[in-house]
Motif scaffolding. Structure first.
Motif, PDB file in Angstrom:
ATOM      1  N   ASN A  87       0.818  -1.217   0.000  1.00  0.00           N
ATOM      2  CA  ASN A  87       0.000   0.000   0.000  1.00  0.00           C
ATOM      3  C   ASN A  87       0.849   1.263   0.000  1.00  0.00           C
ATOM      4  N   ALA A  88       1.986   1.216  -0.658  1.00  0.00           N
ATOM      5  CA  ALA A  88       2.847   2.393  -0.784  1.00  0.00           C
ATOM      6  C   ALA A  88       3.748   2.209  -1.992  1.00  0.00           C
ATOM      7  N   ALA A  89       4.120   3.311  -2.613  1.00  0.00           N
ATOM      8  CA  ALA A  89       4.991   3.247  -3.784  1.00  0.00           C
ATOM      9  C   ALA A  89       5.945   4.427  -3.781  1.00  0.00           C
ATOM     10  N   PHE A  90       7.183   4.173  -4.259  1.00  0.00           N
ATOM     11  CA  PHE A  90       8.217   5.197  -4.335  1.00  0.00           C
ATOM     12  C   PHE A  90       8.778   5.214  -5.749  1.00  0.00           C
ATOM     13  N   ASP A  91       8.781   6.395  -6.349  1.00  0.00           N
ATOM     14  CA  ASP A  91       9.328   6.563  -7.689  1.00  0.00           C
ATOM     15  C   ASP A  91      10.528   7.501  -7.629  1.00  0.00           C
ATOM     16  N   PHE A  92      11.614   7.084  -8.271  1.00  0.00           N
ATOM     17  CA  PHE A  92      12.831   7.875  -8.337  1.00  0.00           C
ATOM     18  C   PHE A  92      13.124   8.170  -9.803  1.00  0.00           C
ATOM     19  N   THR A  93      13.171   9.447 -10.146  1.00  0.00           N
ATOM     20  CA  THR A  93      13.360   9.882 -11.526  1.00  0.00           C
ATOM     21  C   THR A  93      14.627  10.714 -11.613  1.00  0.00           C
ATOM     22  N   TRP A  94      15.509  10.341 -12.537  1.00  0.00           N
ATOM     23  CA  TRP A  94      16.795  11.009 -12.649  1.00  0.00           C
ATOM     24  C   TRP A  94      16.644  12.396 -13.273  1.00  0.00           C
ATOM     25  N   SER A  95      17.261  13.386 -12.627  1.00  0.00           N
ATOM     26  CA  SER A  95      17.311  14.736 -13.161  1.00  0.00           C
ATOM     27  C   SER A  95      18.740  15.021 -13.602  1.00  0.00           C
ATOM     28  N   ALA A  96      18.977  15.018 -14.895  1.00  0.00           N
ATOM     29  CA  ALA A  96      20.332  15.256 -15.397  1.00  0.00           C
ATOM     30  C   ALA A  96      20.790  16.674 -15.079  1.00  0.00           C
ATOM     31  N   ASP A  97      19.868  17.626 -15.061  1.00  0.00           N
ATOM     32  CA  ASP A  97      20.238  19.013 -14.774  1.00  0.00           C
ATOM     33  C   ASP A  97      20.747  19.167 -13.345  1.00  0.00           C
ATOM     34  N   ARG A  98      20.079  18.517 -12.399  1.00  0.00           N
ATOM     35  CA  ARG A  98      20.450  18.643 -10.992  1.00  0.00           C
ATOM     36  C   ARG A  98      21.424  17.559 -10.553  1.00  0.00           C
ATOM     37  N   GLU A  99      21.543  16.512 -11.373  1.00  0.00           N
ATOM     38  CA  GLU A  99      22.390  15.358 -11.053  1.00  0.00           C
ATOM     39  C   GLU A  99      21.965  14.708  -9.734  1.00  0.00           C
ATOM     40  N   THR A 100      20.680  14.642  -9.542  1.00  0.00           N
ATOM     41  CA  THR A 100      20.099  13.978  -8.371  1.00  0.00           C
ATOM     42  C   THR A 100      18.815  13.283  -8.811  1.00  0.00           C
ATOM     43  N   TRP A 101      18.264  12.498  -7.891  1.00  0.00           N
ATOM     44  CA  TRP A 101      17.012  11.804  -8.159  1.00  0.00           C
ATOM     45  C   TRP A 101      15.848  12.582  -7.570  1.00  0.00           C
ATOM     46  N   GLU A 102      14.808  12.767  -8.348  1.00  0.00           N
ATOM     47  CA  GLU A 102      13.571  13.339  -7.847  1.00  0.00           C
ATOM     48  C   GLU A 102      12.748  12.220  -7.238  1.00  0.00           C
ATOM     49  N   VAL A 103      12.112  12.505  -6.111  1.00  0.00           N
ATOM     50  CA  VAL A 103      11.400  11.477  -5.361  1.00  0.00           C
ATOM     51  C   VAL A 103       9.907  11.776  -5.371  1.00  0.00           C
ATOM     52  N   ALA A 104       9.115  10.745  -5.619  1.00  0.00           N
ATOM     53  CA  ALA A 104       7.659  10.837  -5.486  1.00  0.00           C
ATOM     54  C   ALA A 104       7.185   9.690  -4.615  1.00  0.00           C
ATOM     55  N   MET A 105       6.269   9.973  -3.699  1.00  0.00           N
ATOM     56  CA  MET A 105       5.716   8.966  -2.803  1.00  0.00           C
ATOM     57  C   MET A 105       4.233   8.825  -3.087  1.00  0.00           C
ATOM     58  N   ASP A 106       3.833   7.639  -3.453  1.00  0.00           N
ATOM     59  CA  ASP A 106       2.439   7.388  -3.849  1.00  0.00           C
ATOM     60  C   ASP A 106       2.014   8.352  -4.949  1.00  0.00           C
ATOM     61  N   GLY A 107       2.944   8.666  -5.833  1.00  0.00           N
ATOM     62  CA  GLY A 107       2.667   9.539  -6.969  1.00  0.00           C
ATOM     63  C   GLY A 107       2.761  11.016  -6.671  1.00  0.00           C
ATOM     64  N   THR A 108       3.027  11.390  -5.410  1.00  0.00           N
ATOM     65  CA  THR A 108       3.118  12.799  -5.037  1.00  0.00           C
ATOM     66  C   THR A 108       4.580  13.216  -4.916  1.00  0.00           C
ATOM     67  N   PRO A 109       5.027  14.231  -5.678  1.00  0.00           N
ATOM     68  CA  PRO A 109       6.423  14.664  -5.587  1.00  0.00           C
ATOM     69  C   PRO A 109       6.778  15.140  -4.179  1.00  0.00           C
ATOM     70  N   ALA A 110       8.022  14.885  -3.787  1.00  0.00           N
ATOM     71  CA  ALA A 110       8.526  15.306  -2.477  1.00  0.00           C
ATOM     72  C   ALA A 110       9.403  16.534  -2.683  1.00  0.00           C
ATOM     73  N   PRO A 111       8.909  17.738  -2.410  1.00  0.00           N
ATOM     74  CA  PRO A 111       9.692  18.946  -2.662  1.00  0.00           C
ATOM     75  C   PRO A 111      10.896  19.033  -1.744  1.00  0.00           C
ATOM     76  N   GLY A 112      12.012  19.514  -2.308  1.00  0.00           N
ATOM     77  CA  GLY A 112      13.224  19.727  -1.519  1.00  0.00           C
ATOM     78  C   GLY A 112      14.013  18.478  -1.221  1.00  0.00           C
ATOM     79  N   VAL A 113      13.596  17.353  -1.757  1.00  0.00           N
ATOM     80  CA  VAL A 113      14.298  16.095  -1.510  1.00  0.00           C
ATOM     81  C   VAL A 113      15.010  15.684  -2.788  1.00  0.00           C
TER      82      VAL A 113
END
Length: 327
Positions: free
Chosen positions: A219-245
Protein backbone atom coordinates in the motif's frame (compact mmCIF):
# COMPACT_ATOMS: atom_id res chain seq x y z
CA UNK A 1 37.54 11.75 -0.43
CA UNK A 2 38.61 10.51 2.96
CA UNK A 3 36.36 8.83 5.49
CA UNK A 4 36.79 7.29 8.91
CA UNK A 5 37.23 3.53 8.72
CA UNK A 6 37.47 1.07 11.62
CA UNK A 7 41.00 -0.13 12.39
CA UNK A 8 40.31 -3.74 11.39
CA UNK A 9 38.84 -2.66 8.07
CA UNK A 10 41.83 -0.41 7.40
CA UNK A 11 44.11 -3.36 8.10
CA UNK A 12 42.29 -5.61 5.65
CA UNK A 13 42.35 -2.97 2.93
CA UNK A 14 46.01 -2.17 3.59
CA UNK A 15 46.88 -5.87 3.33
CA UNK A 16 45.04 -6.15 0.02
CA UNK A 17 46.72 -3.01 -1.27
CA UNK A 18 50.18 -4.23 -0.27
CA UNK A 19 49.52 -7.53 -2.00
CA UNK A 20 48.53 -5.64 -5.15
CA UNK A 21 51.71 -3.60 -4.93
CA UNK A 22 53.80 -6.74 -4.65
CA UNK A 23 52.13 -8.20 -7.72
CA UNK A 24 52.70 -5.02 -9.71
CA UNK A 25 56.31 -4.92 -8.64
CA UNK A 26 56.84 -8.50 -9.70
CA UNK A 27 55.34 -7.87 -13.11
CA UNK A 28 56.95 -4.53 -13.80
CA UNK A 29 60.53 -3.85 -14.72
CA UNK A 30 62.74 -2.95 -11.79
CA UNK A 31 62.10 0.67 -10.83
CA UNK A 32 59.46 1.11 -13.52
CA UNK A 33 56.50 0.88 -11.22
CA UNK A 34 55.86 2.10 -7.72
CA UNK A 35 53.00 1.88 -5.27
CA UNK A 36 52.19 3.81 -2.13
CA UNK A 37 49.66 2.77 0.47
CA UNK A 38 48.11 5.40 2.74
CA UNK A 39 45.99 4.83 5.80
CA UNK A 40 42.42 6.04 5.47
CA UNK A 41 40.94 8.54 7.87
CA UNK A 42 41.51 12.13 8.87
CA UNK A 43 44.36 14.16 7.42
CA UNK A 44 47.48 14.84 9.43
CA UNK A 45 46.31 18.39 10.08
CA UNK A 46 43.17 17.06 11.80
CA UNK A 47 41.06 19.34 9.61
CA UNK A 48 37.70 18.92 7.99
CA UNK A 49 36.92 15.44 6.74
CA UNK A 50 34.22 14.04 4.52
CA UNK A 51 31.01 12.73 6.05
CA UNK A 52 30.85 8.92 6.25
CA UNK A 53 27.15 9.25 5.44
CA UNK A 54 27.26 11.54 2.38
CA UNK A 55 30.88 11.75 1.21
CA UNK A 56 30.70 15.53 1.39
CA UNK A 57 32.80 17.82 3.62
CA UNK A 58 31.52 17.74 7.18
CA UNK A 59 32.49 18.94 10.60
CA UNK A 60 34.16 16.37 12.81
CA UNK A 61 32.43 15.20 15.96
CA UNK A 62 28.83 15.85 14.89
CA UNK A 63 26.34 13.76 16.92
CA UNK A 64 23.96 11.42 15.13
CA UNK A 65 20.23 11.98 15.36
CA UNK A 66 17.64 9.62 13.87
CA UNK A 67 14.03 10.78 13.49
CA UNK A 68 11.13 8.41 12.85
CA UNK A 69 8.96 10.14 10.27
CA UNK A 70 5.33 9.60 9.33
CA UNK A 71 4.74 8.84 5.66
CA UNK A 72 0.98 8.64 5.42
CA UNK A 73 -0.47 10.89 2.69
CA UNK A 74 -1.79 13.22 5.42
CA UNK A 75 1.78 13.75 6.65
CA UNK A 76 3.07 15.25 3.42
CA UNK A 77 4.82 17.41 2.50
CA UNK A 78 7.48 16.63 5.06
CA UNK A 79 9.57 19.22 6.86
CA UNK A 80 13.35 18.92 7.14
CA UNK A 81 13.65 15.73 5.09
CA UNK A 82 15.87 17.35 2.46
CA UNK A 83 18.52 18.16 5.10
CA UNK A 84 18.95 14.54 6.20
CA UNK A 85 22.20 12.76 5.39
CA UNK A 86 20.41 9.43 5.07
CA UNK A 87 16.82 8.34 4.64
CA UNK A 88 15.75 4.76 5.26
CA UNK A 89 12.40 3.55 3.92
CA UNK A 90 10.71 0.65 5.66
CA UNK A 91 7.41 -1.17 5.50
CA UNK A 92 5.02 -0.97 8.45
CA UNK A 93 1.55 -2.32 9.23
CA UNK A 94 -1.00 -2.80 6.45
CA UNK A 95 1.66 -2.49 3.75
CA UNK A 96 2.24 1.21 4.45
CA UNK A 97 5.62 2.89 4.89
CA UNK A 98 7.56 5.09 7.29
CA UNK A 99 10.92 6.79 7.12
CA UNK A 100 13.96 6.96 9.36
CA UNK A 101 15.89 10.16 8.64
CA UNK A 102 19.45 10.39 9.96
CA UNK A 103 21.10 13.77 10.62
CA UNK A 104 24.68 14.75 11.40
CA UNK A 105 26.04 17.10 8.73
CA UNK A 106 23.11 19.53 8.85
CA UNK A 107 20.51 20.13 11.51
CA UNK A 108 17.25 21.78 10.36
CA UNK A 109 15.18 23.84 12.76
CA UNK A 110 12.22 21.47 12.55
CA UNK A 111 11.57 17.92 11.33
CA UNK A 112 8.39 15.97 10.92
CA UNK A 113 5.75 14.85 11.23
CA UNK A 114 7.15 12.44 13.81
CA UNK A 115 5.60 9.02 14.49
CA UNK A 116 6.24 5.94 16.61
CA UNK A 117 9.25 3.65 16.49
CA UNK A 118 9.30 -0.06 15.64
CA UNK A 119 11.32 -3.03 16.90
CA UNK A 120 13.42 -3.32 13.73
CA UNK A 121 14.53 0.33 14.13
CA UNK A 122 16.72 -0.82 17.01
CA UNK A 123 18.64 -3.26 14.83
CA UNK A 124 18.96 -0.69 12.04
CA UNK A 125 20.29 2.06 14.32
CA UNK A 126 22.84 -0.07 16.19
CA UNK A 127 25.38 0.52 13.38
CA UNK A 128 25.49 4.20 14.40
CA UNK A 129 26.80 3.35 17.87
CA UNK A 130 24.47 5.00 20.38
CA UNK A 131 22.59 7.67 18.42
CA UNK A 132 19.77 9.88 19.62
CA UNK A 133 16.31 8.81 18.45
CA UNK A 134 13.37 11.20 18.14
CA UNK A 135 10.01 9.41 17.99
CA UNK A 136 6.47 9.91 19.19
CA UNK A 137 6.41 6.78 21.34
CA UNK A 138 5.98 3.01 21.10
CA UNK A 139 3.35 0.51 22.12
CA UNK A 140 3.54 -0.46 25.77
CA UNK A 141 4.97 -3.96 25.22
CA UNK A 142 7.95 -2.52 23.33
CA UNK A 143 8.70 0.37 25.70
CA UNK A 144 11.11 -1.51 27.96
CA UNK A 145 13.01 -2.88 24.93
CA UNK A 146 13.50 0.63 23.58
CA UNK A 147 14.55 1.95 26.98
CA UNK A 148 17.18 -0.81 27.26
CA UNK A 149 18.49 -0.40 23.71
CA UNK A 150 21.96 1.11 23.10
CA UNK A 151 20.66 4.49 22.00
CA UNK A 152 19.24 7.69 23.51
CA UNK A 153 15.45 7.51 23.10
CA UNK A 154 14.00 11.03 23.25
CA UNK A 155 10.21 10.99 23.02
CA UNK A 156 7.85 13.84 23.96
CA UNK A 157 7.63 12.31 27.44
CA UNK A 158 11.41 12.59 27.86
CA UNK A 159 11.78 16.07 26.34
CA UNK A 160 8.40 17.80 26.00
CA UNK A 161 9.98 21.13 25.04
CA UNK A 162 11.53 19.51 21.95
CA UNK A 163 8.13 18.79 20.36
CA UNK A 164 5.25 20.90 19.08
CA UNK A 165 1.90 20.16 17.46
CA UNK A 166 1.03 22.03 14.26
CA UNK A 167 -2.60 23.07 14.67
CA UNK A 168 -2.90 23.54 10.90
CA UNK A 169 -2.78 19.76 10.50
CA UNK A 170 -4.89 16.98 11.92
CA UNK A 171 -3.49 14.70 14.62
CA UNK A 172 -1.67 12.34 14.69
CA UNK A 173 0.08 13.68 11.57
CA UNK A 174 1.07 17.01 13.12
CA UNK A 175 3.87 16.37 15.64
CA UNK A 176 7.16 18.12 14.87
CA UNK A 177 10.51 18.00 16.63
CA UNK A 178 13.34 20.48 17.13
CA UNK A 179 16.53 18.46 16.48
CA UNK A 180 18.78 20.75 18.50
CA UNK A 181 16.56 20.30 21.56
CA UNK A 182 16.66 16.51 21.17
CA UNK A 183 20.46 16.53 21.09
CA UNK A 184 20.49 18.77 24.15
CA UNK A 185 18.59 15.97 25.89
CA UNK A 186 21.06 13.35 24.60
CA UNK A 187 24.53 14.83 25.19
CA UNK A 188 26.16 11.41 24.99
CA UNK A 189 24.92 10.57 21.49
CA UNK A 190 27.52 8.94 19.26
CA UNK A 191 29.25 10.99 16.59
CA UNK A 192 29.15 10.23 12.87
CA UNK A 193 31.45 7.35 11.95
CA UNK A 194 31.92 4.74 9.26
CA UNK A 195 28.86 2.61 8.39
CA UNK A 196 30.34 0.82 5.39
CA UNK A 197 29.64 3.31 2.59
CA UNK A 198 32.28 4.37 0.07
CA UNK A 199 32.02 7.40 -2.20
CA UNK A 200 33.67 8.24 -5.50
CA UNK A 201 33.54 7.43 -9.18
CA UNK A 202 31.03 4.83 -10.40
CA UNK A 203 32.16 1.42 -11.66
CA UNK A 204 33.78 1.64 -15.08
CA UNK A 205 31.76 -1.32 -16.29
CA UNK A 206 28.25 -2.55 -15.70
CA UNK A 207 25.17 -0.56 -14.98
CA UNK A 208 22.18 0.15 -17.16
CA UNK A 209 20.54 3.43 -18.04
CA UNK A 210 17.75 4.11 -15.59
CA UNK A 211 15.66 7.22 -16.18
CA UNK A 212 13.36 6.07 -13.37
CA UNK A 213 12.90 3.29 -10.87
CA UNK A 214 9.90 2.25 -8.77
CA UNK A 215 9.70 0.35 -5.48
CA UNK A 216 6.24 -0.78 -4.38
CA UNK A 217 4.92 -2.07 -1.06
CA UNK A 218 1.39 -3.48 -0.76
CA UNK A 219 0.00 0.00 0.00
CA UNK A 220 2.85 2.39 -0.78
CA UNK A 221 4.99 3.25 -3.78
CA UNK A 222 8.22 5.20 -4.33
CA UNK A 223 9.33 6.56 -7.69
CA UNK A 224 12.83 7.87 -8.34
CA UNK A 225 13.36 9.88 -11.53
CA UNK A 226 16.79 11.01 -12.65
CA UNK A 227 17.31 14.74 -13.16
CA UNK A 228 20.33 15.26 -15.40
CA UNK A 229 20.24 19.01 -14.77
CA UNK A 230 20.45 18.64 -10.99
CA UNK A 231 22.39 15.36 -11.05
CA UNK A 232 20.10 13.98 -8.37
CA UNK A 233 17.01 11.80 -8.16
CA UNK A 234 13.57 13.34 -7.85
CA UNK A 235 11.40 11.48 -5.36
CA UNK A 236 7.66 10.84 -5.49
CA UNK A 237 5.72 8.97 -2.80
CA UNK A 238 2.44 7.39 -3.85
CA UNK A 239 2.67 9.54 -6.97
CA UNK A 240 3.12 12.80 -5.04
CA UNK A 241 6.42 14.66 -5.59
CA UNK A 242 8.53 15.31 -2.48
CA UNK A 243 9.69 18.95 -2.66
CA UNK A 244 13.22 19.73 -1.52
CA UNK A 245 14.30 16.09 -1.51
CA UNK A 246 17.12 15.24 -3.93
CA UNK A 247 19.22 12.15 -3.16
CA UNK A 248 22.37 11.60 -5.19
CA UNK A 249 22.23 7.85 -4.55
CA UNK A 250 19.29 5.52 -4.04
CA UNK A 251 19.88 1.97 -2.81
CA UNK A 252 17.14 -0.61 -3.23
CA UNK A 253 18.22 -3.26 -0.73
CA UNK A 254 16.54 -6.66 -0.83
CA UNK A 255 15.95 -7.93 2.71
CA UNK A 256 13.77 -10.35 4.61
CA UNK A 257 10.60 -8.71 5.91
CA UNK A 258 8.77 -10.97 8.34
CA UNK A 259 6.05 -10.66 10.95
CA UNK A 260 7.14 -9.57 14.40
CA UNK A 261 5.35 -10.46 17.62
CA UNK A 262 3.75 -7.00 17.71
CA UNK A 263 0.63 -5.75 15.97
CA UNK A 264 -1.55 -2.65 15.83
CA UNK A 265 -5.00 -2.19 17.37
CA UNK A 266 -6.62 -3.47 14.17
CA UNK A 267 -4.69 -6.74 14.40
CA UNK A 268 -2.24 -5.96 11.58
CA UNK A 269 1.12 -7.50 12.43
CA UNK A 270 4.12 -5.19 12.51
CA UNK A 271 6.69 -6.18 9.87
CA UNK A 272 10.23 -6.78 11.09
CA UNK A 273 12.85 -5.73 8.54
CA UNK A 274 16.03 -7.80 8.90
CA UNK A 275 18.98 -5.52 8.12
CA UNK A 276 21.71 -7.90 9.33
CA UNK A 277 22.79 -10.52 6.82
CA UNK A 278 23.55 -10.36 3.11
CA UNK A 279 21.76 -10.20 -0.19
CA UNK A 280 21.31 -8.35 -3.43
CA UNK A 281 20.69 -4.68 -4.12
CA UNK A 282 20.39 -2.14 -6.89
CA UNK A 283 22.35 1.09 -6.58
CA UNK A 284 20.97 4.06 -8.54
CA UNK A 285 23.43 6.85 -9.27
CA UNK A 286 24.25 9.13 -12.21
CA UNK A 287 21.14 8.02 -14.07
CA UNK A 288 22.24 4.39 -14.06
CA UNK A 289 21.34 1.24 -12.13
CA UNK A 290 24.14 -0.98 -10.87
CA UNK A 291 23.67 -4.54 -9.63
CA UNK A 292 25.16 -4.87 -6.16
CA UNK A 293 25.58 -7.21 -3.24
CA UNK A 294 25.30 -6.15 0.40
CA UNK A 295 26.65 -7.59 3.64
CA UNK A 296 26.17 -6.61 7.27
CA UNK A 297 27.71 -9.23 9.56
CA UNK A 298 26.25 -7.99 12.85
CA UNK A 299 24.15 -5.26 14.42
CA UNK A 300 27.28 -3.33 15.34
CA UNK A 301 28.57 -3.49 11.76
CA UNK A 302 27.83 -1.15 8.92
CA UNK A 303 26.57 -2.38 5.55
CA UNK A 304 29.06 -2.77 2.72
CA UNK A 305 27.91 -2.66 -0.90
CA UNK A 306 30.01 -4.29 -3.60
CA UNK A 307 29.85 -5.06 -7.28
CA UNK A 308 29.23 -8.71 -8.22
CA UNK A 309 33.01 -9.21 -8.46
CA UNK A 310 33.51 -8.02 -4.88
CA UNK A 311 34.84 -4.51 -5.50
CA UNK A 312 33.44 -1.66 -3.35
CA UNK A 313 30.55 0.05 -5.14
CA UNK A 314 30.99 3.77 -4.64
CA UNK A 315 28.02 6.02 -3.99
CA UNK A 316 27.73 9.51 -5.48
CA UNK A 317 28.44 12.19 -2.85
CA UNK A 318 25.22 13.62 -1.45
CA UNK A 319 22.10 12.45 0.32
CA UNK A 320 21.57 8.67 0.29
CA UNK A 321 18.23 6.87 0.36
CA UNK A 322 18.08 3.20 1.32
CA UNK A 323 14.78 1.54 0.43
CA UNK A 324 14.19 -1.86 2.02
CA UNK A 325 12.41 -4.19 -0.38
CA UNK A 326 11.22 -7.74 0.23
CA UNK A 327 13.75 -10.21 -1.19
Amino acid sequence: MSRTVPREARGRRRTRALAACALLAALAAAGAAGCQVEDEGEGEDGGERSSPFTGRPAERGAPVLAVKIDNAPQARPHTGLGEADLVYVEQVEAGLSRLVAVYASRLPDRVGPVRSARESDLELLRQFGEPALAYSGVQSRLRETVDDAPLFPVSPDAAPDAYRRDEARAAPHNLYVRPAAVLDAAPGASTADDIGFTFGAPPEEGGEEAASHRVAYPNAAFDFTWSADRETWEVAMDGTPAPGVAPATVVVQEVTVRESEYHDYLGNFTPYTETVGSGEAVVLRDGRAFAAEWERPSERSGTEFTTPDGSPLNFAPGQVWVVYAQA
